[in-house]
Write a protein that holds these residues in place. Structure first.
Motif: not given
Length: 96
Positions: A81-90, A92-96
C-alpha cells in the motif's frame, strides 16, 4: 408481511444448548450436532446455532487472535500500500 418473532423460554434454550454440547463429541462436527438437535426439537438450525455460539462465547466478527501468517500478510499489505501510494504521488507530480 413478516412472520411474528417466536420467543423461546430460557429453559428451552438452555436445554437445546446442553443437547448440542452433549452430542458434539459423538458427531463429526458441531454443525452436525446442531442439525440433530434442530430436527429433534423443531427449532430452526440458525436459532440453535446462535444459542450455542452465545453460550460458548464465540464471536462471529473476526478472529480471536492473529496467527503469524495473518500478521505477515498484513505487514506485506501495508508495504504494498505504501509503495502504491508513492507511485501514485510520483505519477501525479510528473503529469503536472
Amino acid at each position: 408481511m413478516s412472520r411474528p418473532r417466536r420467543r423461546y423460554p430460557e429453559a428451552v434454550r438452555d436445554s437445546a444448548v446442553q443437547m448440542v454440547l452433549a452430542l458434539e463429541p459423538d458427531m463429526p462436527s458441531r454443525w452436525a450436532a446442531i442439525e440433530t438437535v434442530s430436527a429433534r426439537t423443531g427449532i430452526h438450525t440458525s436459532t440453535v446455532r446462535t444459542w450455542v455460539r452465545a453460550a460458548v462465547g464465540i464471536t462471529v466478527r473476526g478472529p480471536q487472535s492473529d496467527s503469524a501468517e495473518v500478521r505477515r500478510l498484513r505487514a506485506e499489505l501495508d508495504a504494498l500500500s505504501t509503495t502504491l501510494q508513492n507511485v501514485v504521488t510520483q505519477l501525479r507530480g510528473s503529469s503536472l
